[in-house]
Design a protein around this motif. Structure first.
Motif, PDB file in Angstrom:
ATOM      1  N   LYS A 138      -2.321  -1.310  -5.804  1.00 42.45           N
ATOM      2  CA  LYS A 138      -3.123  -0.311  -6.518  1.00 42.45           C
ATOM      3  C   LYS A 138      -2.377   0.213  -7.745  1.00 42.45           C
ATOM      4  O   LYS A 138      -2.927   0.245  -8.846  1.00 42.45           O
ATOM      5  CB  LYS A 138      -3.476   0.837  -5.579  1.00 42.45           C
ATOM      6  CG  LYS A 138      -4.445   1.817  -6.179  1.00 42.45           C
ATOM      7  CD  LYS A 138      -4.994   2.757  -5.142  1.00 42.45           C
ATOM      8  CE  LYS A 138      -6.088   3.617  -5.758  1.00 42.45           C
ATOM      9  NZ  LYS A 138      -6.689   4.495  -4.770  1.00 42.45           N
ATOM     10  N   THR A 139      -1.129   0.607  -7.575  1.00 39.55           N
ATOM     11  CA  THR A 139      -0.372   1.135  -8.726  1.00 39.55           C
ATOM     12  C   THR A 139       0.408   0.035  -9.440  1.00 39.55           C
ATOM     13  O   THR A 139       0.854   0.226 -10.559  1.00 39.55           O
ATOM     14  CB  THR A 139       0.636   2.208  -8.267  1.00 39.55           C
ATOM     15  OG1 THR A 139       1.617   1.582  -7.434  1.00 39.55           O
ATOM     16  CG2 THR A 139      -0.035   3.333  -7.518  1.00 39.55           C
TER      17      THR A 139
ATOM     18  N   SER B 237       2.730  -1.808  -4.142  1.00 38.88           N
ATOM     19  CA  SER B 237       1.362  -1.282  -4.131  1.00 38.88           C
ATOM     20  C   SER B 237       0.551  -2.104  -5.114  1.00 38.88           C
ATOM     21  O   SER B 237       0.847  -2.129  -6.311  1.00 38.88           O
ATOM     22  CB  SER B 237       1.325   0.188  -4.547  1.00 38.88           C
ATOM     23  OG  SER B 237      -0.026   0.557  -4.820  1.00 38.88           O
TER      24      SER B 237
ATOM     25  N   VAL C   5       3.324  -1.077  -8.354  1.00 39.08           N
ATOM     26  CA  VAL C   5       4.766  -0.942  -8.166  1.00 39.08           C
ATOM     27  C   VAL C   5       5.359  -2.161  -7.435  1.00 39.08           C
ATOM     28  O   VAL C   5       4.834  -2.592  -6.414  1.00 39.08           O
ATOM     29  CB  VAL C   5       5.118   0.402  -7.456  1.00 39.08           C
ATOM     30  CG1 VAL C   5       4.692   0.420  -6.006  1.00 39.08           C
ATOM     31  CG2 VAL C   5       6.601   0.692  -7.571  1.00 39.08           C
TER      32      VAL C   5
ATOM     33  N   LYS D 267       0.821  -1.229   0.000  1.00 44.60           N
ATOM     34  CA  LYS D 267       0.000   0.000   0.000  1.00 44.60           C
ATOM     35  C   LYS D 267       0.850   1.273   0.000  1.00 44.60           C
ATOM     36  O   LYS D 267       0.511   2.267   0.629  1.00 44.60           O
ATOM     37  CB  LYS D 267      -1.006   0.024   1.175  1.00 44.60           C
ATOM     38  CG  LYS D 267      -1.912  -1.212   1.237  1.00 44.60           C
ATOM     39  CD  LYS D 267      -3.115  -1.021   2.124  1.00 44.60           C
ATOM     40  CE  LYS D 267      -3.885  -2.316   2.316  1.00 44.60           C
ATOM     41  NZ  LYS D 267      -5.042  -2.227   3.176  1.00 44.60           N
ATOM     42  N   THR D 268       1.963   1.254  -0.716  1.00 42.38           N
ATOM     43  CA  THR D 268       2.826   2.444  -0.755  1.00 42.38           C
ATOM     44  C   THR D 268       2.154   3.641  -1.431  1.00 42.38           C
ATOM     45  O   THR D 268       2.625   4.763  -1.285  1.00 42.38           O
ATOM     46  CB  THR D 268       4.144   2.167  -1.508  1.00 42.38           C
ATOM     47  OG1 THR D 268       3.828   1.605  -2.772  1.00 42.38           O
ATOM     48  CG2 THR D 268       5.052   1.257  -0.737  1.00 42.38           C
ATOM     49  N   ASP D 269       1.088   3.381  -2.158  1.00 39.22           N
ATOM     50  CA  ASP D 269       0.369   4.513  -2.765  1.00 39.22           C
ATOM     51  C   ASP D 269      -0.298   5.385  -1.702  1.00 39.22           C
ATOM     52  O   ASP D 269      -0.624   6.535  -1.954  1.00 39.22           O
ATOM     53  CB  ASP D 269      -0.691   3.984  -3.754  1.00 39.22           C
ATOM     54  CG  ASP D 269      -1.677   3.047  -3.078  1.00 39.22           C
ATOM     55  OD1 ASP D 269      -2.786   3.468  -2.757  1.00 39.22           O
ATOM     56  OD2 ASP D 269      -1.319   1.881  -2.839  1.00 39.22           O
TER      57      ASP D 269
END
Ligand code: GTP
Length: 216
Positions: A167-168, A165, A170, A136-138
Motif C-alpha cells: 500500500k505505501t 507494504s 515501503v 501489510k505493515t501499514d
C-alpha cells in the motif's frame, strides 16, 4: 557481460516478472543480458499480487480482492490457495528466486511459512534465493506478528527478511533489487571472488534511505 542499457520496451514477456526485475536492476547496475525467474509465494491474500504490482507499476491494488487462479504466466505471480498448489509446484524448479510472503495481520499466514519452506526445499532448486517478507505493515493497528518474530524465523532458516507494504510501497523495490543483485552477482561471480552479502546490501540501502523495518 555486456553493458547494454535497459530498454523500457518489451517489458511484457512470458516471464515478465524476472525480465522486469532485471530491467529494474539494469537501471541500477547497467547490465541486463541475463534473465532470472522470480516467483512470489505465500498464503492466499497475503498480498503477492499487490507487492508485484507495486514494484512493477508503482501503484496499489486496493478494493476488491480477486484471488490469482493457478499461475499468472505474464508475471509469475502464484496463487496462494491450496487448491492451486499442485499447479505451482511444477514451476518451483525453474525459479532462481522466491519471495515468500506472510501478512503481519494474519497469524495463520505466518504459521504456514514453515510449511512453505518445506515445500520449497522439496520442489525448488537447491541454491534458490529465498527472501521472507512480512507484508501489510501499514496496518499497524491490526498487527499480530511482531517484526522480531519474522526476523527470528528468517534467521532460523538463514534467509534475508524485510517488512513491506504494497500500500505505501515501503521496502518493496528494495526487496526485488536485493534479490536481483544477488542473482546477478552469482551469474557473474569468478571462483575466488567474495560472495555478494545480501544482508549487508539491505542494511546499507536502508541506512542510506533512513528507512525503518526489519532485516537480518
Ligand atoms: N493494507 C494493505 N492491504 C494490502 C496490502 N497488500 C495487499 N493488500 C490487500 O490484501 C488483499 C489480497 O491481496 P492480493 O495481492 O490479491 O493477495 P495474493 O497473495 O496475491 O492472493 P492470492 O492471489 O489468492 O494468492 C487485497 O484486498 C489487497 O488490496 C498491503 O500492503 N496493505
Amino acid at each position: 557481460m555486456s553493458t547494454k542499457k535497459a530498454s523500457l520496451k518489451d517489458k511484457e514477456t512470458k516471464n515478465g516478472t524476472s525480465k522486469y526485475v532485471l530491467e529494474r536492476c539494469a537501471s541500477v547496475c547497467e547490465y541486463f543480458d541475463i534473465a532470472f525467474k522470480v516467483m512470489l509465494l505465500g498464503d492466499s491474500a497475503v498480498g503477492k499480487t499487490c507487492v508485484l504490482v507495486r514494484f512493477k507499476d508503482g501503484a496499489f491494488l486496493g478494493g476488491n480482492f480477486i484471488a490469482t487462479v493457478g499461475i499468472d504466466f505474464r508475471i509469475w505471480d502464484t496463487a496462494g490457495q491450496e487448491r492451486f498448489r499442485s499447479v505451482t509446484h511444477a514451476y518451483y524448479r525453474d525459479a532462481q528466486a522466491l519471495l515468500l510472503l506472510y501478512d503481519i495481520t494474519s497469524k495463520s499466514s505466518f504459521d504456514n511459512i514453515r510449511a512453505w519452506l518445506t515445500e520449497i526445499h522439496e520442489y525448488a532448486q537447491k541454491d534458490v534465493v529465498i527472501m521472507l517478507l512480512g507484508n501489510k505493515t501499514d496496518m499497524a493497528g491490526e498487527r499480530v506478528i511482531k517484526r522480531e518474530e519474522g526476523e527470528k524465523l528468517a534467521k532460523e532458516y538463514g534467509v534475508p527478511f524485510m517488512e513491506t507494504s504494497a500500500k505505501t510501497g515501503v521496502n518493496v523495490e528494495l526487496a526485488f533489487l536485493a534479490v536481483a543483485k544477488e542473482l546477478k552477482h552469482r551469474a557473474a561471480q569468478q571462483p575466488n571472488e567474495p560472495k555478494f552479502q545480501i544482508h549487508e546490501y539491505i542494511a546499507s540501502e536502508k541506512q542510506k534511505s533512513g528507512c525503518c523495518g526489519g532485516y537480518m
